[in-house]
Design a protein around this motif. Structure first.
Motif, short mmCIF file in Angstrom:
data_model
loop_
_atom_site.label_atom_id
_atom_site.label_comp_id
_atom_site.label_asym_id
_atom_site.label_seq_id
_atom_site.Cartn_x
_atom_site.Cartn_y
_atom_site.Cartn_z
N LEU A 194 0.87 -1.36 -0.01
CA LEU A 194 -0.07 -0.07 -0.08
C LEU A 194 0.82 1.19 -0.05
CD1 LEU A 194 -3.10 1.13 0.02
CD2 LEU A 194 -2.85 1.14 2.59
N GLY A 219 0.83 4.31 -2.79
CA GLY A 219 0.83 5.76 -2.55
C GLY A 219 2.23 6.45 -3.23
N CYS A 274 1.79 6.76 -6.87
CA CYS A 274 0.50 7.50 -7.16
C CYS A 274 1.08 9.10 -7.32
CB CYS A 274 -0.52 7.70 -6.27
SG CYS A 274 -1.63 6.36 -6.44
N ALA A 296 -0.54 0.91 -8.72
CA ALA A 296 -1.07 2.34 -8.70
C ALA A 296 -1.00 2.99 -10.19
CB ALA A 296 0.29 3.09 -8.08
N GLY A 342 -4.54 3.71 -9.11
CA GLY A 342 -4.41 4.93 -8.74
C GLY A 342 -4.10 6.14 -9.59
N VAL A 356 -3.45 11.49 -2.35
CA VAL A 356 -2.42 10.74 -2.32
C VAL A 356 -2.02 10.70 -0.76
CG1 VAL A 356 -0.19 10.43 -2.82
CG2 VAL A 356 -1.41 10.92 -4.39
N VAL A 412 -4.10 8.35 1.14
CA VAL A 412 -3.44 6.75 0.91
C VAL A 412 -2.25 6.66 1.83
CG1 VAL A 412 -2.22 5.44 -0.49
CG2 VAL A 412 -3.98 6.68 -1.35
N THR A 466 -1.77 4.07 5.24
CA THR A 466 -0.63 3.15 4.98
C THR A 466 0.06 3.18 6.54
OG1 THR A 466 -0.07 3.50 2.72
CG2 THR A 466 1.73 2.97 3.86
#
Length: 425
Positions: free
Chosen positions: A18, A22, A25, A156, A160, A180, A183, A187
């Protein structure tokens, strides 16, 4: 790493990925929103010359990449004696703050600084996540662990980046950076609850991590990544504008194009992780010629509405196929400095990001057109592939000399010496 239940192992790997999601992204969403950023932050320049405005907005990509280049080795050395899991949390928090700061930047110059700062923890996070994922996966699965840590990055690009690009088109580019940041907030919580605490690795030291920089093979592999992957970014940085100006796609098709590239990256990353565990050097030797041919295909197909989707899929697949073998090779070349080795790959990868964005923007602003970055990409991939061949040949020669030295030592009775273990780096 403490014994983990299968369920917690899956959740821990998801949390690590994850964070990669991010990072993917925040790294790539700027590319999809360059026209919006240029119009908002560089209005006069963009009005006078859209090509100049887009090229200048591309500096944001290079600023983020420069942050990764500086941050990856620096942070990796500084945290060598710290707990990897603790530092993962610190890096995730830093990424959260960096994206919030990017979203509220009042002017272009400030935004460039914020993108630089947002890039600082990027490489260290991936380095730490790769090593923790490898430990979670267990022995003999280093490249698969690397691929899993990178899987968030590739996903992503499927979900994303297209979603946040559409969000930025609808509500302004600042909304994408806010998304973002959310995210990374999730995380931080996921890492806290799922990844078990890991004590500092016994014997780790800043001097030990720095030792990796003495090995010639480390610099060669970094050069392979920095030059070879630069071709991908020469195209991807300006793919949005290529799709508009050459393929005449509407703005609503851009997220779908980015998702197509992301699908290719996801498939390539999975295949590359499996291949790199079995045939690490062969994966690179096959991968770079394949990537070079794809760059020529991009040049030929980018002006066609269907062809640009085909070329984007192939480009994402071929580029990501090579990535796990490069990182696995770099970790091995770094010896005991595993964290720095894992982080340096992302430093080199973002040198590629910067080189590609700068050279792609340079040929566009020089008047060669939006198709010209594909030829720049072809040259960069060819050079990277040749350097990979040299590195593989050099390592083979060093290993052969090492075996000869050991055999000579063993056949010298009565010397009282133990066999010499010479580095093949």
């Amino acid at each position: 790493m403490p014994e983990m239940t299968p369920a917690r192992r899956r959740f821990a790997l998801f949390a690590l990925a994850l964070g990669g999601f991010g990072i993917g992204c925040t790294e790539f969403v700027s590319m999809g929103l360059l026209p919006q950023i240029a119009q908002d932050m560089l209005g006069e320049t963009y009005t006078a010359s859209p090509e100049q405005g887009i090229a200048q907005a591309g500096w944001l990509i290079s600023a983020y990449a420069l942050g990764v280049v500086v941050g990856a080795p620096l942070i990796s050395v500084l945290v060598a004696r710290a707990s990897r899991t603790t530092m993962l949390l610190v890096m995730a928090v830093a990424l959260l703050v960096g994206n919030v700061a990017s979203a509220v930047a009042p002017e272009f110059e400030t935004l460039m600084v914020m993108r630089f700062l947002a890039g600082l923890p990027h490489g260290a996070y991936f380095g730490l996540a790769s090593l923790v994922a490898a430990d979670v996966m267990g022995p003999g699965n280093q490249a698969k662990g690397v691929a899993l840590a990178l899987s968030g990055l590739t996903v992503a690009n499927v979900v994303g980046v297209p979603t946040m690009t559409a969000l930025g088109q609808a509500y302004g580019w600042r909304a994408a950076y806010v998304a973002v940041a959310v995210v990374f907030l999730v995380t931080v919580a996921a890492l806290w609850f799922t990844v078990p605490s890991q004590r500092p690795i016994a014997g780790s030291s800043r001097r030990g991590e720095m030792s990796a920089l003495r090995y010639g093979q480390v610099w060669i592999v970094m050069g392979v990544a920095a030059i070879g992957f630069g071709g991908f970014f020469a195209i991807f940085s300006y793919l949005t504008q290529m799709s508009r100006e050459l393929a005449h796609l509407p703005g609503g098709a851009v997220p779908w194009l980015l998702a197509t590239v992301g699908i290719g990256m996801t498939v390539g990353n999975i295949a590359g992780g499996i291949s790199a565990d079995r045939y690490p050097k062969q994966s690179m030797i096959i991968g770079f010629p394949m990537l070079a041919l794809v760059m020529l295909a991009v040049w030929a197909l980018v002006g066609n509405p269907v062809g640009i989707f085909v070329a984007g899929l192939a480009m994402g697949l071929a580029n990501s196929f090579v990535m796990p073998s490069i990182q696995s090779w770099l970790i091995d070349a770094a010896g005991e400095a595993r964290l720095l080795g894992a982080s340096l790959n992302h430093s080199a990868f973002n040198v590629a990001n910067s080189i590609g964005a700068v050279l792609g923007g340079a040929v566009i602003s020089a008047g060669f057109g939006y198709r010209s970055p594909a030829l720049v990409a072809f040259v960069l991939v060819i050079v990277g592939g040749l350097l990979a061949l040299y590195g593989a040949k050099r390592q083979k020669g060093l290993a052969r000399r090492h075996r000869t030295t050991v055999e000579m030592e063993i056949t010298e009775p009565g010397t009282g010496r133990t066999p010499v273990v010479s580095s093949s780096r």
